[in-house]
Design an enzyme around this catalytic site. Structure first.
Site, PDB file in Angstrom:
ATOM      1  N   LYS A 141      70.008  43.663  23.382  1.00  0.00           N
ATOM      2  CA  LYS A 141      70.620  43.849  24.706  1.00  0.00           C
ATOM      3  C   LYS A 141      72.013  43.249  24.736  1.00  0.00           C
ATOM      4  CE  LYS A 141      66.709  45.160  27.293  1.00  0.00           C
ATOM      5  NZ  LYS A 141      65.725  45.009  28.322  1.00  0.00           N
ATOM      6  N   LYS A 149      63.025  53.825  20.469  1.00  0.00           N
ATOM      7  CA  LYS A 149      61.890  53.924  21.392  1.00  0.00           C
ATOM      8  C   LYS A 149      62.280  54.671  22.675  1.00  0.00           C
ATOM      9  CE  LYS A 149      62.080  49.867  24.328  1.00  0.00           C
ATOM     10  NZ  LYS A 149      61.482  48.780  25.011  1.00  0.00           N
ATOM     11  N   LYS A 187      63.113  53.691  29.694  1.00  0.00           N
ATOM     12  CA  LYS A 187      63.389  54.074  31.094  1.00  0.00           C
ATOM     13  C   LYS A 187      64.885  54.241  31.333  1.00  0.00           C
ATOM     14  CE  LYS A 187      60.101  50.752  33.070  1.00  0.00           C
ATOM     15  NZ  LYS A 187      60.435  49.472  32.474  1.00  0.00           N
TER      16      LYS A 187
HETATM   17  P1  TYM Z   1      58.941  46.937  30.192  1.00  0.00           P
HETATM   18  O1  TYM Z   1      59.149  47.129  31.647  1.00  0.00           O
HETATM   19  O2  TYM Z   1      60.084  47.163  29.267  1.00  0.00           O
HETATM   20  O3  TYM Z   1      57.766  47.874  29.689  1.00  0.00           O
HETATM   21  C1  TYM Z   1      56.476  47.845  30.292  1.00  0.00           C
HETATM   22  C2  TYM Z   1      55.413  48.102  29.252  1.00  0.00           C
HETATM   23  O4  TYM Z   1      55.628  49.352  28.600  1.00  0.00           O
HETATM   24  C3  TYM Z   1      55.635  49.171  27.177  1.00  0.00           C
HETATM   25  N1  TYM Z   1      56.582  50.138  26.603  1.00  0.00           N
HETATM   26  C4  TYM Z   1      56.264  51.016  25.635  1.00  0.00           C
HETATM   27  N2  TYM Z   1      55.122  51.217  24.962  1.00  0.00           N
HETATM   28  C5  TYM Z   1      55.125  52.199  24.034  1.00  0.00           C
HETATM   29  N3  TYM Z   1      56.217  52.957  23.737  1.00  0.00           N
HETATM   30  C6  TYM Z   1      57.385  52.779  24.390  1.00  0.00           C
HETATM   31  N4  TYM Z   1      58.440  53.542  24.121  1.00  0.00           N
HETATM   32  C7  TYM Z   1      57.445  51.751  25.388  1.00  0.00           C
HETATM   33  N5  TYM Z   1      58.430  51.312  26.213  1.00  0.00           N
HETATM   34  C8  TYM Z   1      57.882  50.314  26.940  1.00  0.00           C
HETATM   35  C9  TYM Z   1      56.114  47.737  26.979  1.00  0.00           C
HETATM   36  O5  TYM Z   1      55.709  47.230  25.719  1.00  0.00           O
HETATM   37  C10 TYM Z   1      55.440  47.027  28.130  1.00  0.00           C
HETATM   38  O6  TYM Z   1      54.119  46.694  27.800  1.00  0.00           O
HETATM   39  N6  TYM Z   1      58.977  42.048  29.275  1.00  0.00           N
HETATM   40  C11 TYM Z   1      58.169  43.091  29.821  1.00  0.00           C
HETATM   41  C12 TYM Z   1      57.706  42.835  31.242  1.00  0.00           C
HETATM   42  C13 TYM Z   1      56.989  41.528  31.423  1.00  0.00           C
HETATM   43  C14 TYM Z   1      55.684  41.226  30.947  1.00  0.00           C
HETATM   44  C15 TYM Z   1      55.436  39.885  31.382  1.00  0.00           C
HETATM   45  C16 TYM Z   1      54.729  41.918  30.203  1.00  0.00           C
HETATM   46  C17 TYM Z   1      57.457  40.473  32.085  1.00  0.00           C
HETATM   47  N7  TYM Z   1      56.541  39.453  32.073  1.00  0.00           N
HETATM   48  C18 TYM Z   1      54.225  39.248  31.093  1.00  0.00           C
HETATM   49  C19 TYM Z   1      53.525  41.261  29.923  1.00  0.00           C
HETATM   50  C20 TYM Z   1      53.283  39.955  30.355  1.00  0.00           C
HETATM   51  C21 TYM Z   1      58.996  44.375  29.828  1.00  0.00           C
HETATM   52  O7  TYM Z   1      60.184  44.348  29.856  1.00  0.00           O
HETATM   53  O8  TYM Z   1      58.277  45.512  29.911  1.00  0.00           O
END
Ligand code: TYM
Length: 340
Positions: A122, A204, A207
């Site tokens: 990032k 990957k 969003k």
């Molecule tokens: P975020 O918002 O980026 O993504 C949410 C979830 O989606 C999964 N994900 C994917 N899985 C498969 N293929 C993809 N292309 C893909 N893109 C996203 C992510 O692995 C995630 O599970 N840091 C986290 C949010 C968070 C969190 C937490 C998660 C904050 N605190 C505590 C678990 C526990 C995040 O940015 O997810």
């Protein structure tokens, strides 16, 4: 870290996960995380939240963030999370998270935070906004998880490093201050833990991708979904087979397998003698069918904002009560003064 569905325990184990409100969820979010969240509600005590504090690391207009938060909350319900079975809330509504994040930031080392791939990615993509929140993001995430004494954290493969960091911090805190936290384990789906972009299958699906053909949003219309899969980048061969160098086809097979439950071998036989065109159409159609009820439920729920807000309030009250138990222990352990 576990790669299998954890077996259903006698006394319910705790599942926790979160998602940032940074846009409409993608098929990657759905297959990598949110779909599995719904399936765990029966057998586990589940806590799911919208990670809006984490999203502050990227600057956008306030009104847009507010709209995206409500939309993200609605999408969780539309994807099958049931407020009768799971605790669903917005992170910033529960004040314990920010405080736990700070206490854990004070136990996190500069060196380990600098090695986080997400921070490096990032900050190289947005050199004009390398804020401190981006750097201490993993400490806040560790707080989210440890506050609820989670046993399992269902996430996509991109979160592996953050989970290892969480376990490291928990171990260090327990060692320094006395046993406080349970050590959580990641739970990754067998297929779908890393869904790739349809246009650039070595990156990957995200969003925040600006090319609409690269991502499937969970609210896309069926016709749009089928069209995007038709345009998906593949290779110059013709065989539907999972092997090195066939990133585009590997990705489509992963998606098809995650939805139908078919193995890669079964998929290869199913499409033997067919061209990529037939395979892409089949993947597009199964995804469109899978997401149809999600879109319909989203449209229906979106009409009832008072209901959504009442669920948010209820969720926040409960989450605060539960997480305060661990936060009180943390405060005591590190020596914050508590008047009698
Ligand atoms: P975020 O918002 O980026 O993504 C949410 C979830 O989606 C999964 N994900 C994917 N899985 C498969 N293929 C993809 N292309 C893909 N893109 C996203 C992510 O692995 C995630 O599970 N840091 C986290 C949010 C968070 C969190 C937490 C998660 C904050 N605190 C505590 C678990 C526990 C995040 O940015 O997810």
């Amino acid at each position: 870290m576990s790669e299998q569905t954890p077996s259903a325990p006698e006394q319910k184990k705790i599942i926790l996960s979160g998602i940032q409100p940074t846009g409409i969820f993608t098929l990657g979010n759905y297959l990598g995380a949110v779909k599995n969240w719904g399936q765990m509600q029966q057998d586990y005590q589940c806590y799911y939240f919208i990670a809006d504090l984490h999203s502050l690391t990227v600057h956008i207009e306030a009104s847009k963030r507010r709209a995206q938060t409500l939309q993200a909350f609605t999408q969780l319900l539309a994807c099958g999370l049931d407020p009768e079975k799971s605790l669903i809330f917005v992170q910033s509504h529960v004040r314990t998270h920010a405080e736990a994040g700070w206490i854990l930031a004070c136990c996190s080392q500069f060196g380990e935070l600098s090695r986080m791939t997400q921070f490096k990615d990032k900050s190289s993509k947005h050199p004009d906004n390398i804020n401190a929140g981006l750097f201490t993001y993993p400490s806040l995430m560790a707080g989210d998880i440890l506050l609820y004494q989670a046993d399992y954290v269902p996430v996509g493969a991109d979160q592996t490093q953050h989970l290892e960091f969480t376990r490291d911090i928990a171990t260090r805190f327990n060692h320094t201050y006395g046993e406080t936290f349970k050590l959580p384990e990641g739970y990754f789906p067998k297929a779908g833990a890393r869904v790739m972009s349809l246009q650039e299958p070595t990156s990957k699906m995200s969003k925040s991708d600006t090319n609409p053909n690269a991502t499937i949003s969970i609210l896309d219309e069926p016709g749009v979904i089928v069209k995007k899969f038709k345009r998906a980048v593949t290779d110059s061969e013709t065989e539907v087979a999972f092997r090195e160098g066939k990133d585009g086809i590997n990705n489509l097979m992963t998606i098809y397998s995650a939805i139908t439950g078919k193995t890669f071998e079964a998929i290869t036989s199913e499409f033997a003698g067919h061209g990529y065109g037939d395979f892409k159409a089949a993947v597009g159609e199964c995804v469109a069918e899978e997401l149809r009820p999600v879109r319909e439920k989203f449209d229906e729920l979106s009409k009832d904002r008072p209901y959504l807000e009442s669920l948010m309030k209820q969720g926040a009250e409960q989450a605060e009560r539960i997480s305060l138990r661990t936060l009180s222990k943390m405060r005591k352990r590190v020596g914050l003064y508590l008047p009698k």
